[in-house]
Motif scaffolding. Structure first.
Motif, PDB file in Angstrom:
ATOM      1  N   GLY A 161       0.779  -1.230   0.000  1.00 56.64           N
ATOM      2  CA  GLY A 161       0.000   0.000   0.000  1.00 56.64           C
ATOM      3  C   GLY A 161       0.809   1.276   0.000  1.00 56.64           C
ATOM      4  N   CYS A 162       2.082   1.228  -0.406  1.00 55.32           N
ATOM      5  CA  CYS A 162       2.922   2.427  -0.428  1.00 55.32           C
ATOM      6  C   CYS A 162       2.505   3.387  -1.539  1.00 55.32           C
ATOM      7  CB  CYS A 162       4.386   2.055  -0.640  1.00 55.32           C
ATOM      8  SG  CYS A 162       5.122   1.079   0.693  1.00 55.32           S
ATOM      9  N   LEU A 163       2.809   4.663  -1.355  1.00 56.86           N
ATOM     10  CA  LEU A 163       2.527   5.673  -2.371  1.00 56.86           C
ATOM     11  C   LEU A 163       3.104   5.285  -3.716  1.00 56.86           C
ATOM     12  CD1 LEU A 163       1.631   8.473  -3.352  1.00 56.86           C
ATOM     13  CD2 LEU A 163       3.732   9.409  -2.346  1.00 56.86           C
ATOM     14  N   GLU A 164       4.263   4.657  -3.727  1.00 58.49           N
ATOM     15  CA  GLU A 164       4.909   4.275  -4.977  1.00 58.49           C
ATOM     16  C   GLU A 164       4.016   3.376  -5.834  1.00 58.49           C
ATOM     17  OE1 GLU A 164       8.942   1.832  -5.654  1.00 58.49           O
ATOM     18  OE2 GLU A 164       9.233   3.932  -5.099  1.00 58.49           O
ATOM     19  N   GLN A 165       3.137   2.616  -5.199  1.00 59.55           N
ATOM     20  CA  GLN A 165       2.256   1.710  -5.942  1.00 59.55           C
ATOM     21  C   GLN A 165       1.000   2.401  -6.462  1.00 59.55           C
ATOM     22  OE1 GLN A 165       3.467  -1.240  -6.723  1.00 59.55           O
ATOM     23  NE2 GLN A 165       5.254  -0.515  -5.580  1.00 59.55           N
ATOM     24  N   TYR A 166       0.812   3.661  -6.098  1.00 60.09           N
ATOM     25  CA  TYR A 166      -0.389   4.388  -6.508  1.00 60.09           C
ATOM     26  C   TYR A 166      -0.076   5.725  -7.177  1.00 60.09           C
ATOM     27  CZ  TYR A 166      -2.651   0.954  -3.543  1.00 60.09           C
ATOM     28  OH  TYR A 166      -3.081  -0.242  -2.992  1.00 60.09           O
ATOM     29  N   GLY A 167       1.136   6.238  -7.005  1.00 58.67           N
ATOM     30  CA  GLY A 167       1.452   7.558  -7.518  1.00 58.67           C
ATOM     31  C   GLY A 167       2.667   7.616  -8.414  1.00 58.67           C
ATOM     32  N   SER A 168       3.083   6.489  -8.991  1.00 59.44           N
ATOM     33  CA  SER A 168       4.284   6.428  -9.828  1.00 59.44           C
ATOM     34  C   SER A 168       3.919   6.255 -11.301  1.00 59.44           C
ATOM     35  CB  SER A 168       5.157   5.246  -9.394  1.00 59.44           C
ATOM     36  OG  SER A 168       4.457   4.021  -9.604  1.00 59.44           O
ATOM     37  N   TRP A 185      -4.245  10.310  -5.821  1.00 58.66           N
ATOM     38  CA  TRP A 185      -3.447   9.629  -4.811  1.00 58.66           C
ATOM     39  C   TRP A 185      -2.306  10.531  -4.327  1.00 58.66           C
ATOM     40  CZ3 TRP A 185      -5.257   5.852  -2.192  1.00 58.66           C
ATOM     41  CH2 TRP A 185      -6.088   4.881  -2.768  1.00 58.66           C
ATOM     42  N   LEU A 186      -1.674  11.235  -5.258  1.00 60.44           N
ATOM     43  CA  LEU A 186      -0.583  12.133  -4.884  1.00 60.44           C
ATOM     44  C   LEU A 186      -1.094  13.283  -4.006  1.00 60.44           C
ATOM     45  CD1 LEU A 186       1.302  12.243  -8.300  1.00 60.44           C
ATOM     46  CD2 LEU A 186       2.179  11.271  -6.167  1.00 60.44           C
ATOM     47  N   GLY A 187      -2.263  13.790  -4.319  1.00 66.09           N
ATOM     48  CA  GLY A 187      -2.837  14.857  -3.510  1.00 66.09           C
ATOM     49  C   GLY A 187      -3.175  14.404  -2.108  1.00 66.09           C
ATOM     50  N   GLN A 188      -3.672  13.172  -1.998  1.00 69.15           N
ATOM     51  CA  GLN A 188      -3.962  12.619  -0.672  1.00 69.15           C
ATOM     52  C   GLN A 188      -2.676  12.493   0.149  1.00 69.15           C
ATOM     53  OE1 GLN A 188      -6.446   9.115  -0.706  1.00 69.15           O
ATOM     54  NE2 GLN A 188      -5.613   8.379   1.228  1.00 69.15           N
ATOM     55  N   ALA A 189      -1.614  12.019  -0.494  1.00 72.02           N
ATOM     56  CA  ALA A 189      -0.333  11.902   0.208  1.00 72.02           C
ATOM     57  C   ALA A 189       0.193  13.276   0.605  1.00 72.02           C
ATOM     58  CB  ALA A 189       0.680  11.188  -0.684  1.00 72.02           C
ATOM     59  N   LEU A 203      -2.349  19.381 -16.025  1.00 74.36           N
ATOM     60  CA  LEU A 203      -3.253  18.226 -16.052  1.00 74.36           C
ATOM     61  C   LEU A 203      -3.004  17.308 -14.861  1.00 74.36           C
ATOM     62  CD1 LEU A 203      -3.164  17.308 -19.858  1.00 74.36           C
ATOM     63  CD2 LEU A 203      -5.062  18.376 -18.603  1.00 74.36           C
ATOM     64  N   LEU A 204      -1.773  17.269 -14.387  1.00 73.53           N
ATOM     65  CA  LEU A 204      -1.440  16.499 -13.189  1.00 73.53           C
ATOM     66  C   LEU A 204      -1.708  17.309 -11.926  1.00 73.53           C
ATOM     67  CD1 LEU A 204      -0.131  14.010 -11.793  1.00 73.53           C
ATOM     68  CD2 LEU A 204       2.077  15.165 -12.076  1.00 73.53           C
ATOM     69  N   LEU A 205      -1.374  18.589 -11.945  1.00 77.75           N
ATOM     70  CA  LEU A 205      -1.487  19.405 -10.739  1.00 77.75           C
ATOM     71  C   LEU A 205      -2.941  19.630 -10.315  1.00 77.75           C
ATOM     72  CD1 LEU A 205       1.236  22.159 -11.286  1.00 77.75           C
ATOM     73  CD2 LEU A 205       1.389  20.065  -9.927  1.00 77.75           C
ATOM     74  N   ARG A 257      -4.247  19.127  -6.476  1.00 72.77           N
ATOM     75  CA  ARG A 257      -4.776  20.210  -5.630  1.00 72.77           C
ATOM     76  C   ARG A 257      -6.150  19.848  -5.073  1.00 72.77           C
ATOM     77  NH1 ARG A 257      -3.284  23.589 -10.153  1.00 72.77           N
ATOM     78  NH2 ARG A 257      -1.254  24.586  -9.808  1.00 72.77           N
ATOM     79  N   GLU A 258      -6.991  19.286  -5.916  1.00 76.94           N
ATOM     80  CA  GLU A 258      -8.349  18.954  -5.475  1.00 76.94           C
ATOM     81  C   GLU A 258      -8.324  17.910  -4.368  1.00 76.94           C
ATOM     82  OE1 GLU A 258     -10.310  17.724  -9.013  1.00 76.94           O
ATOM     83  OE2 GLU A 258     -10.423  19.747  -9.868  1.00 76.94           O
ATOM     84  N   ALA A 259      -7.536  16.853  -4.556  1.00 80.78           N
ATOM     85  CA  ALA A 259      -7.470  15.802  -3.539  1.00 80.78           C
ATOM     86  C   ALA A 259      -6.778  16.303  -2.277  1.00 80.78           C
ATOM     87  CB  ALA A 259      -6.725  14.588  -4.102  1.00 80.78           C
ATOM     88  N   TYR A 260      -5.810  17.164  -2.448  1.00 79.61           N
ATOM     89  CA  TYR A 260      -5.138  17.755  -1.288  1.00 79.61           C
ATOM     90  C   TYR A 260      -6.143  18.479  -0.395  1.00 79.61           C
ATOM     91  CZ  TYR A 260      -2.207  20.941   1.430  1.00 79.61           C
ATOM     92  OH  TYR A 260      -1.639  21.641   2.457  1.00 79.61           O
ATOM     93  N   LEU A 261      -6.948  19.316  -0.983  1.00 79.24           N
ATOM     94  CA  LEU A 261      -7.931  20.072  -0.206  1.00 79.24           C
ATOM     95  C   LEU A 261      -8.971  19.152   0.423  1.00 79.24           C
ATOM     96  CD1 LEU A 261      -8.472  23.164  -2.531  1.00 79.24           C
ATOM     97  CD2 LEU A 261      -7.224  23.075  -0.353  1.00 79.24           C
TER      98      LEU A 261
END
Length: 321
Positions: free
Chosen positions: A178-185, A242-246, A271-273, A277-281
């Motif tokens: 469940g590491c970030l690398e498996q969801y955000g790479s 996933w990156l925003g959640q992290a 397109l990535l940012l 941003r949305e998931a971060y908030l």
């Protein structure tokens, strides 16, 4: 001391450069990485240092050399505890290089070097606290806190790709799940694109491209993203979420002023940012009361490793003068 040498040991190539005090590359070199041969890697690095020292741009001589490599490096910037792509285990790499080339050599993690370069000369300049995530085959990380590169007590800190996102999730090469690398790479992006292709509907172009080429790779998915294909854009959006959640979890701990995203996937830019941003908030603790950082794309791209390694060597010499 105006100039230093930076060496970046990658999985496929070793890049080297003479870098001035403003982060500008004035001469460079590159050779293939000898696969699976630790001694040959050392020999290539020694030879490259020699060539760069002999370069016409090495005016006044160069005493500081910084070497960046993937893996765990001790806090003294000397010993490689573990390298995933080279057979180094508790390798006294700094000691070996200094014995062969003379002068000062410092060794650091490649993501640390790239992050430091962005902080000093790229997208992270003008802030004191920054987090960088490098989105490539895996996920690299670097943290700058109060103008200082964070390494941790043993030197193996800032392995942000192994932040746990999903308990019991996808198995990771680090031995956990469940590491970030498996969801955000980049590898995760290809997996998500394949799943969308399997589902049909908006994944038709992905499925057709996969059938034509035998498999999906980063270049093919990137081309579909650039062309505005809805399936490829959906995969990128999932990755960004996933990156925003992290990033939200990292903000709760580190409170950076800026997040910088580098690596091959970051060429998607806004397109990535946007989904980041949305998931971060959405996941930010105390939203509405917590100051919000900037989210930007790295600027130095492929030069970050050599520039950062050289500057870290320069900083080490200045601090130990």
């Amino acid at each position: 001391m105006a100039h230093a040498i930076g060496i970046d040991i990658g999985g496929t190539k070793i890049a080297g450069a003479i870098v001035d005090e403003l982060g500008t590359i004035v001469a460079q070199d590159r050779v293939p990485t000898p696969a699976g041969d630790a001694r040959a890697v050392e020999d290539e690095v020694v030879a490259m240092i020699g060539r760069l020292r002999a370069d016409e741009h090495a005016t006044g001589g160069i005493d500081a050399v910084g070497v960046a490599a993937a893996g765990f490096i001790d806090a003294a910037q000397s010993t490689v505890y573990y390298a995933p792509n080279i057979d180094w285990r508790n390798e006294p790499f700094r000691e070996k290089l200094e014995a062969r080339v003379g002068g000062t050599v410092v060794v650091d993690n490649d993501a640390n070097a790239a992050g430091w370069a962005e902080f000093r000369f790229g997208a992270g300049r003008l802030v004191s606290d920054m987090v960088m995530l490098t989105i490539g085959t895996g996920v690299g990380g670097a943290i700058v806190a109060s103008d200082r590169l964070f390494r941790g007590g043993f030197g193996a800190g800032a392995e942000l790709g192994h932040l746990r996102l999903v308990p019991g999730g996808i198995a990771c090469g680090c031995g956990q799940h469940g590491c970030l690398e498996q969801y955000g790479s980049g590898r995760a992006l290809l997996r998500m694109a394949g799943e969308i292709a399997d589902a049909g509907g908006i994944g038709q172009a992905l499925a057709r491209t996969r059938a034509e080429h035998g498999k999906l790779d980063g270049a093919l998915v990137g081309a579909l993203i650039e062309a505005g294909d809805p399936g490829a854009l959906t995969a990128l959006r999932q990755l960004g979420q996933w990156l925003g959640q992290a990033a939200a979890s990292l903000s709760a701990v580190l409170d950076p002023q800026r997040f910088v995203f580098g690596g091959g996937v970051a060429v998607a830019g806004e397109l990535l940012l946007q989904p980041i941003r949305e998931a971060y908030l959405e996941h930010l603790p105390a939203r509405g009361y917590h100051p919000e950082p900037d989210f930007v794309i790295a600027e130095l791209v492929n030069d970050a490793g050599v520039v950062g390694a050289a500057d870290l060597a320069r900083v080490w010499v200045e601090q130990h003068a």
